[in-house]
Design a protein around this motif. Structure first.
Motif, PDB file in Angstrom:
ATOM      1  N   ARG A  43       0.825  -1.205   0.000  1.00 54.18           N
ATOM      2  CA  ARG A  43       0.000   0.000   0.000  1.00 54.18           C
ATOM      3  C   ARG A  43       0.873   1.275   0.000  1.00 54.18           C
ATOM      4  NH1 ARG A  43      -4.707  -1.607   4.434  1.00 54.18           N
ATOM      5  NH2 ARG A  43      -5.902  -3.024   3.040  1.00 54.18           N
ATOM      6  N   GLU A  44       1.897   1.234   0.778  1.00 53.98           N
ATOM      7  CA  GLU A  44       2.775   2.395   0.840  1.00 53.98           C
ATOM      8  C   GLU A  44       3.432   2.646  -0.514  1.00 53.98           C
ATOM      9  OE1 GLU A  44       5.467   1.573   3.977  1.00 53.98           O
ATOM     10  OE2 GLU A  44       4.049   2.049   5.593  1.00 53.98           O
ATOM     11  N   ARG A  45       3.835   1.548  -1.164  1.00 55.25           N
ATOM     12  CA  ARG A  45       4.467   1.695  -2.486  1.00 55.25           C
ATOM     13  C   ARG A  45       3.472   2.210  -3.529  1.00 55.25           C
ATOM     14  NH1 ARG A  45       8.152   3.622  -5.398  1.00 55.25           N
ATOM     15  NH2 ARG A  45       8.667   2.456  -7.292  1.00 55.25           N
ATOM     16  N   LEU A  46       2.202   1.762  -3.422  1.00 59.16           N
ATOM     17  CA  LEU A  46       1.178   2.203  -4.369  1.00 59.16           C
ATOM     18  C   LEU A  46       0.913   3.693  -4.213  1.00 59.16           C
ATOM     19  CD1 LEU A  46      -0.896   1.487  -6.557  1.00 59.16           C
ATOM     20  CD2 LEU A  46      -2.509   0.879  -4.736  1.00 59.16           C
ATOM     21  N   LEU A  47       0.894   4.176  -2.976  1.00 59.60           N
ATOM     22  CA  LEU A  47       0.698   5.604  -2.743  1.00 59.60           C
ATOM     23  C   LEU A  47       1.848   6.425  -3.334  1.00 59.60           C
ATOM     24  CD1 LEU A  47      -0.596   5.583   0.967  1.00 59.60           C
ATOM     25  CD2 LEU A  47      -1.923   6.077  -1.111  1.00 59.60           C
ATOM     26  N   GLU A  48       3.030   5.886  -3.213  1.00 57.78           N
ATOM     27  CA  GLU A  48       4.185   6.573  -3.789  1.00 57.78           C
ATOM     28  C   GLU A  48       4.035   6.676  -5.306  1.00 57.78           C
ATOM     29  OE1 GLU A  48       7.615   4.470  -2.562  1.00 57.78           O
ATOM     30  OE2 GLU A  48       7.486   5.069  -0.437  1.00 57.78           O
ATOM     31  N   LEU A  49       3.565   5.551  -5.957  1.00 57.79           N
ATOM     32  CA  LEU A  49       3.393   5.553  -7.411  1.00 57.79           C
ATOM     33  C   LEU A  49       2.361   6.593  -7.843  1.00 57.79           C
ATOM     34  CD1 LEU A  49       3.438   1.712  -8.156  1.00 57.79           C
ATOM     35  CD2 LEU A  49       5.230   3.379  -8.660  1.00 57.79           C
ATOM     36  N   LYS A  50       1.240   6.660  -7.101  1.00 61.24           N
ATOM     37  CA  LYS A  50       0.191   7.631  -7.425  1.00 61.24           C
ATOM     38  C   LYS A  50       0.730   9.052  -7.321  1.00 61.24           C
ATOM     39  CE  LYS A  50      -3.812   4.803  -6.135  1.00 61.24           C
ATOM     40  NZ  LYS A  50      -4.984   4.665  -5.226  1.00 61.24           N
ATOM     41  N   SER A  51       1.547   9.303  -6.288  1.00 61.42           N
ATOM     42  CA  SER A  51       2.098  10.646  -6.110  1.00 61.42           C
ATOM     43  C   SER A  51       3.029  11.012  -7.262  1.00 61.42           C
ATOM     44  CB  SER A  51       2.865  10.741  -4.784  1.00 61.42           C
ATOM     45  OG  SER A  51       2.004  10.491  -3.702  1.00 61.42           O
ATOM     46  N   GLU A  52       3.850  10.055  -7.666  1.00 67.46           N
ATOM     47  CA  GLU A  52       4.785  10.302  -8.758  1.00 67.46           C
ATOM     48  C   GLU A  52       4.026  10.499 -10.085  1.00 67.46           C
ATOM     49  OE1 GLU A  52       7.444   7.019  -8.768  1.00 67.46           O
ATOM     50  OE2 GLU A  52       8.406   7.562  -6.862  1.00 67.46           O
ATOM     51  N   HIS A  53       2.896   9.722 -10.290  1.00 68.43           N
ATOM     52  CA  HIS A  53       2.123   9.858 -11.519  1.00 68.43           C
ATOM     53  C   HIS A  53       1.436  11.204 -11.565  1.00 68.43           C
ATOM     54  CE1 HIS A  53      -1.575   9.168 -14.028  1.00 68.43           C
ATOM     55  NE2 HIS A  53      -0.624   8.719 -14.873  1.00 68.43           N
ATOM     56  N   ALA A  54       0.910  11.628 -10.395  1.00 69.56           N
ATOM     57  CA  ALA A  54       0.228  12.919 -10.347  1.00 69.56           C
ATOM     58  C   ALA A  54       1.200  14.062 -10.581  1.00 69.56           C
ATOM     59  CB  ALA A  54      -0.473  13.077  -8.997  1.00 69.56           C
ATOM     60  N   ALA A  55       2.421  13.871 -10.119  1.00 67.66           N
ATOM     61  CA  ALA A  55       3.423  14.918 -10.280  1.00 67.66           C
ATOM     62  C   ALA A  55       4.019  14.926 -11.674  1.00 67.66           C
ATOM     63  CB  ALA A  55       4.530  14.731  -9.244  1.00 67.66           C
ATOM     64  N   GLY A  56       3.706  13.940 -12.483  1.00 66.83           N
ATOM     65  CA  GLY A  56       4.214  13.889 -13.840  1.00 66.83           C
ATOM     66  C   GLY A  56       5.546  13.182 -13.966  1.00 66.83           C
ATOM     67  N   THR A  57       6.014  12.618 -12.841  1.00 67.76           N
ATOM     68  CA  THR A  57       7.283  11.905 -12.890  1.00 67.76           C
ATOM     69  C   THR A  57       7.150  10.613 -13.672  1.00 67.76           C
ATOM     70  OG1 THR A  57       7.820  12.818 -10.718  1.00 67.76           O
ATOM     71  CG2 THR A  57       9.144  10.978 -11.463  1.00 67.76           C
ATOM     72  N   SER A  59       4.865   8.369 -16.484  1.00 69.17           N
ATOM     73  CA  SER A  59       3.846   8.454 -17.539  1.00 69.17           C
ATOM     74  C   SER A  59       2.723   7.479 -17.225  1.00 69.17           C
ATOM     75  CB  SER A  59       4.471   8.142 -18.911  1.00 69.17           C
ATOM     76  OG  SER A  59       4.945   6.789 -18.909  1.00 69.17           O
ATOM     77  N   ASP A  60       1.660   7.552 -18.021  1.00 64.43           N
ATOM     78  CA  ASP A  60       0.526   6.651 -17.791  1.00 64.43           C
ATOM     79  C   ASP A  60       0.949   5.196 -17.968  1.00 64.43           C
ATOM     80  OD1 ASP A  60      -1.007   8.854 -17.329  1.00 64.43           O
ATOM     81  OD2 ASP A  60      -1.856   8.938 -19.361  1.00 64.43           O
ATOM     82  N   GLU A  61       1.739   4.954 -19.017  1.00 61.75           N
ATOM     83  CA  GLU A  61       2.163   3.575 -19.271  1.00 61.75           C
ATOM     84  C   GLU A  61       3.076   3.054 -18.152  1.00 61.75           C
ATOM     85  OE1 GLU A  61       3.983   3.472 -23.072  1.00 61.75           O
ATOM     86  OE2 GLU A  61       2.107   3.904 -24.179  1.00 61.75           O
ATOM     87  N   GLU A  62       4.044   3.909 -17.699  1.00 58.26           N
ATOM     88  CA  GLU A  62       4.973   3.494 -16.626  1.00 58.26           C
ATOM     89  C   GLU A  62       4.209   3.244 -15.329  1.00 58.26           C
ATOM     90  OE1 GLU A  62       9.055   5.819 -17.984  1.00 58.26           O
ATOM     91  OE2 GLU A  62       7.646   6.814 -16.629  1.00 58.26           O
ATOM     92  N   TYR A  63       3.210   4.129 -15.110  1.00 60.23           N
ATOM     93  CA  TYR A  63       2.427   3.980 -13.871  1.00 60.23           C
ATOM     94  C   TYR A  63       1.668   2.666 -13.887  1.00 60.23           C
ATOM     95  CZ  TYR A  63      -1.446   4.633 -10.593  1.00 60.23           C
ATOM     96  OH  TYR A  63      -2.361   4.455  -9.584  1.00 60.23           O
ATOM     97  N   GLU A  64       0.976   2.339 -15.003  1.00 57.20           N
ATOM     98  CA  GLU A  64       0.204   1.120 -15.077  1.00 57.20           C
ATOM     99  C   GLU A  64       1.110  -0.112 -15.007  1.00 57.20           C
ATOM    100  OE1 GLU A  64      -2.944   0.735 -14.945  1.00 57.20           O
ATOM    101  OE2 GLU A  64      -3.457   2.870 -14.984  1.00 57.20           O
ATOM    102  N   GLN A  65       2.240  -0.034 -15.675  1.00 52.14           N
ATOM    103  CA  GLN A  65       3.162  -1.178 -15.676  1.00 52.14           C
ATOM    104  C   GLN A  65       3.718  -1.440 -14.275  1.00 52.14           C
ATOM    105  OE1 GLN A  65       3.860  -3.296 -18.148  1.00 52.14           O
ATOM    106  NE2 GLN A  65       5.272  -4.449 -16.825  1.00 52.14           N
ATOM    107  N   THR A  66       4.139  -0.416 -13.574  1.00 54.49           N
ATOM    108  CA  THR A  66       4.705  -0.565 -12.225  1.00 54.49           C
ATOM    109  C   THR A  66       3.651  -1.039 -11.248  1.00 54.49           C
ATOM    110  OG1 THR A  66       6.236   1.243 -12.699  1.00 54.49           O
ATOM    111  CG2 THR A  66       5.973   0.612 -10.391  1.00 54.49           C
ATOM    112  N   LYS A  67       2.414  -0.520 -11.399  1.00 51.72           N
ATOM    113  CA  LYS A  67       1.315  -0.927 -10.523  1.00 51.72           C
ATOM    114  C   LYS A  67       1.032  -2.409 -10.693  1.00 51.72           C
ATOM    115  CE  LYS A  67      -3.573  -0.012  -9.619  1.00 51.72           C
ATOM    116  NZ  LYS A  67      -4.792   0.757 -10.037  1.00 51.72           N
ATOM    117  N   LEU A  68       1.050  -2.883 -11.987  1.00 50.63           N
ATOM    118  CA  LEU A  68       0.810  -4.292 -12.261  1.00 50.63           C
ATOM    119  C   LEU A  68       1.887  -5.171 -11.617  1.00 50.63           C
ATOM    120  CD1 LEU A  68      -0.818  -6.505 -13.718  1.00 50.63           C
ATOM    121  CD2 LEU A  68       0.562  -6.058 -15.780  1.00 50.63           C
ATOM    122  N   GLU A  69       3.099  -4.775 -11.754  1.00 57.56           N
ATOM    123  CA  GLU A  69       4.207  -5.554 -11.167  1.00 57.56           C
ATOM    124  C   GLU A  69       4.075  -5.623  -9.646  1.00 57.56           C
ATOM    125  OE1 GLU A  69       7.691  -3.603 -12.473  1.00 57.56           O
ATOM    126  OE2 GLU A  69       7.580  -4.367 -14.553  1.00 57.56           O
TER     127      GLU A  69
END
Length: 411
Positions: A43-57, A59-69
């Motif tokens: 959960r903590e890692r997922l929140l970090e991913l959402k924050s990075e995606h919202a900040a534009g760090t 991309s949509d594809e990187e966010y979805e791929q990392t979330k899946l992994e």
């Protein structure tokens, strides 16, 4: 030594008692707790991913791929929780571990003690041997002090210490020599003069006449309130037959000794004895009497010469003592005359009038030793290096002239 090692063993056992339960206790890792930890981390890692995606760090594809992994990894962790590894899920303490720990603690403890400690202190015999090696004997300490004084003969404190040591060893002749050196270095000090007088008197069997009396009388004149001076001055006058003067000194001393009952009792005995002697001597005893009477009784004539071999070893101003002493008994002179080397050869008479102590004279003995000694120090007490000549036995009632040849050196 046994007690020490028993105490050491007990302390090690106490230390082991603290760690043994932990080593032997069965420990279990709860699987549920492990799952919860994995979920929280995901959960903590997922929140970090959402924050990075919202900040534009990301991309949509990187966010979805990392979330899946992340989801796949969490799923794998939860699936593997059902397979419990005995080595991980449940652990029971091993006796082998305890034994290894025990050996480790004992080994480290003894090694550190042997390296940093002092094992020899445990053995009294070893300590006694070490003490014997470290502590020099009195003779060794005296020898060391003598050597130090040879290098520094002006050390008055060293000479005084040497004198007190010789007094404790009852070597009164050497003590008197040491105290004489002190008095040469530090003059007119009553305690030092009294110490020298005491040593001289003891080396003469308690006789205080002559040089000891001179020193004591000078000391009492310089320090009339000194307890030791008063005590010894009374003894000097008592031996000289001056009982009134002896009583004056002791009566002056007595009030100073109120805190020492034993000393007061001894002074009372001396006062009583002096009073009896004075009463027995008649009215004239209150007047100071000379130390010896006029020459009466037996006499010995002696002719003194110095051997040719020793002539070069003496100086004209050095003191020459001619004396007669008992063949057996006290060594103090029965009669004595003081001359100088420059007077040699000399013919003198030894008689009762030259006695140093009343009642101890030539007439009291049938045979005596007659001697002549050249003193290198001027001291009436014989010392190493003095030149000597003696004849014995000599009959006191004989009329022959005693031939005295000074032909030996006192070692």
């Amino acid at each position: 030594m046994t007690i020490f090692w028993l105490i050491t063993a007990a302390m090690i056992l106490v230390a082991l008692a603290f760690i043994a339960p932990a080593l032997l206790r069965k420990s279990e890792l709860k699987i549920s707790d492990r799952d919860k930890q994995n979920v929280v981390i995901a959960r903590e890692r997922l929140l970090e991913l959402k924050s990075e995606h919202a900040a534009g760090t990301l991309s949509d594809e990187e966010y979805e791929q990392t979330k899946l992994e992340l989801e796949q990894a969490l799923l794998i962790d939860l699936d593997s929780a059902g397979e419990i590894d005995p080595a991980v899920g449940s652990r029971k303490g091993s006796p082998v571990t305890l034994i290894v720990a025990m050996l480790f603690i004992v080994g480290v403890t003894l090694s550190v003690y042997l390296y940093l400690g002092t094992p020899q202190l445990v053995d009294p015999a070893t300590m006694a041997q070490q003490d014997d090696k470290k502590m020099p004997s009195i003779e060794e300490m005296v020898s060391a002090l003598v050597e130090r004084l040879k290098e520094n003969p002006e050390d008055a404190e060293g000479w005084y210490l040497l004198g007190r040591t010789y007094m404790a060893m009852k070597d009164y002749q050497k003590a008197s020599f040491a105290f004489e050196k002190v008095n040469q270095l530090v003059s007119d000090q009553p305690p030092l003069m009294l110490a020298w007088a005491d040593a001289l008197a003891m080396s003469s069997g308690g006789d205080m006449q002559g040089r000891p009396a001179e020193l004591i009388r000078k000391a009492i004149s310089l320090a009339p309130e000194d307890q030791t001076a008063l005590w010894l001055a009374g003894m000097v006058e008592d031996q000289s037959g001056n009982y009134a003067r002896a009583l004056e000194h002791w009566r002056h001393l007595k009030p100073m000794l109120t805190e020492d009952a034993g000393a007061v009792e001894q002074v009372d005995r001396l006062i009583a004895a002096a009073e009896r002697k004075m009463a027995a001597s008649g009215p004239g005893a209150a007047v100071e009497k000379p130390s010896v009477a006029a020459a009466t009784g037996q006499a010995i004539t002696a002719r003194i010469t110095l051997s040719a071999e020793l002539t070069s070893q003496v100086k004209p101003e050095e003191s020459l003592f001619v004396y007669a002493r008992a063949l057996e008994g006290p060594k103090m002179p029965l009669a004595a005359v003081r001359l100088k080397v420059s007077d040699l050869p000399a013919t003198i008479e030894l008689n009762d009038g030259q006695a140093m102590v009343p009642g101890m004279n030539l007439s009291s003995f049938q045979q005596v030793v007659v001697g002549a000694r050249i003193s290198r120090t001027g001291n009436a007490i014989a010392a190493s290096g003095d030149l000597l000549g003696e004849v014995s036995p000599v009959s006191v009632s004989g009329d022959a002239v005693v031939e005295l040849v000074i032909d030996s050196v006192i070692p």
